[in-house]
Design a protein around this motif. Structure first.
Motif, PDB file in Angstrom:
ATOM      1  N   THR A   4       0.851  -1.182   0.000  1.00 39.76           N
ATOM      2  CA  THR A   4       0.000   0.000   0.000  1.00 39.76           C
ATOM      3  C   THR A   4       0.890   1.236   0.000  1.00 39.76           C
ATOM      4  OG1 THR A   4      -0.098   0.126   2.415  1.00 39.76           O
ATOM      5  CG2 THR A   4      -1.842  -1.134   1.331  1.00 39.76           C
ATOM      6  N   LEU A   5       0.323   2.353  -0.434  1.00 46.01           N
ATOM      7  CA  LEU A   5       1.012   3.627  -0.295  1.00 46.01           C
ATOM      8  C   LEU A   5       0.793   4.115   1.123  1.00 46.01           C
ATOM      9  CD1 LEU A   5       0.104   5.533  -3.578  1.00 46.01           C
ATOM     10  CD2 LEU A   5       2.304   4.534  -2.954  1.00 46.01           C
ATOM     11  N   GLY A   6       1.856   4.435   1.809  1.00 47.59           N
ATOM     12  CA  GLY A   6       1.741   4.899   3.182  1.00 47.59           C
ATOM     13  C   GLY A   6       1.461   6.388   3.264  1.00 47.59           C
ATOM     14  N   HIS A   7       2.353   7.188   2.690  1.00 44.34           N
ATOM     15  CA  HIS A   7       2.231   8.639   2.737  1.00 44.34           C
ATOM     16  C   HIS A   7       2.522   9.210   1.354  1.00 44.34           C
ATOM     17  CE1 HIS A   7       2.508   8.110   7.050  1.00 44.34           C
ATOM     18  NE2 HIS A   7       3.748   7.696   6.970  1.00 44.34           N
ATOM     19  N   THR A  53      -4.022   6.006   2.699  1.00 46.92           N
ATOM     20  CA  THR A  53      -2.882   6.879   2.497  1.00 46.92           C
ATOM     21  C   THR A  53      -3.070   8.213   3.229  1.00 46.92           C
ATOM     22  OG1 THR A  53      -2.613   5.898   0.314  1.00 46.92           O
ATOM     23  CG2 THR A  53      -1.448   7.962   0.716  1.00 46.92           C
TER      24      THR A  53
END
Length: 139
Positions: A4-7, A53
């Motif tokens: 997943t994209l975190g930030h 995100t």
């Protein structure tokens, strides 16, 4: 495998002015605000109820970074704020003086309008239709 994209880093002029806009105007929540040294903080924010995100507010530290404030994508829409109730959020944002650069429209994928953040970055406010989940068409 799961990833997943975190930030997503958003280059800002000043941590506190960015926090004031995102928390006061867009109702985002502060996830973390940790001082790393005299000049740098780790500031993470997210929309209310968001399990995904988040934004990392990254204060510009060089002339090149300063030149990117408000134009990280060359004038294209940069971020997409999904909502479960477009008209509720649109009316609240109008009441909070958010600047919309494109009015609401009904598209094949959902209801959308384009707004600016305090630096001029363009965002979509978007309520997807049920067949569109996470940006992909579902059968």
């Amino acid at each position: 495998m799961m990833q997943t994209l975190g930030h997503v880093a958003l280059v800002v002029r000043d941590y506190d002015e960015a926090l004031a806009f995102f928390t006061g105007t867009l109702n985002f929540k502060v996830i973390e605000d940790t001082r790393l040294n005299e000049d740098k903080r780790w500031v993470v924010i997210a929309p209310p109820g968001s399990p995904g995100t988040s934004l990392l507010l990254a204060r510009a530290a060089t002339p090149e970074q300063v030149s990117r404030i408000g134009n990280q994508t060359g004038g294209r829409v940069f971020l997409f704020l999904h909502t479960d109730n477009f008209w509720r959020d649109y009316r609240e944002m109008i009441a909070r003086k958010v600047t919309f650069t494109r009015p609401p429209s009904e598209e094949s994928y959902g209801t959308v309008a384009v707004f600016e953040d305090l630096y001029g970055n363009l965002w979509d406010l978007l309520q997807l239709k049920p067949r569109h989940v996470l940006g992909t068409l579902q059968p």
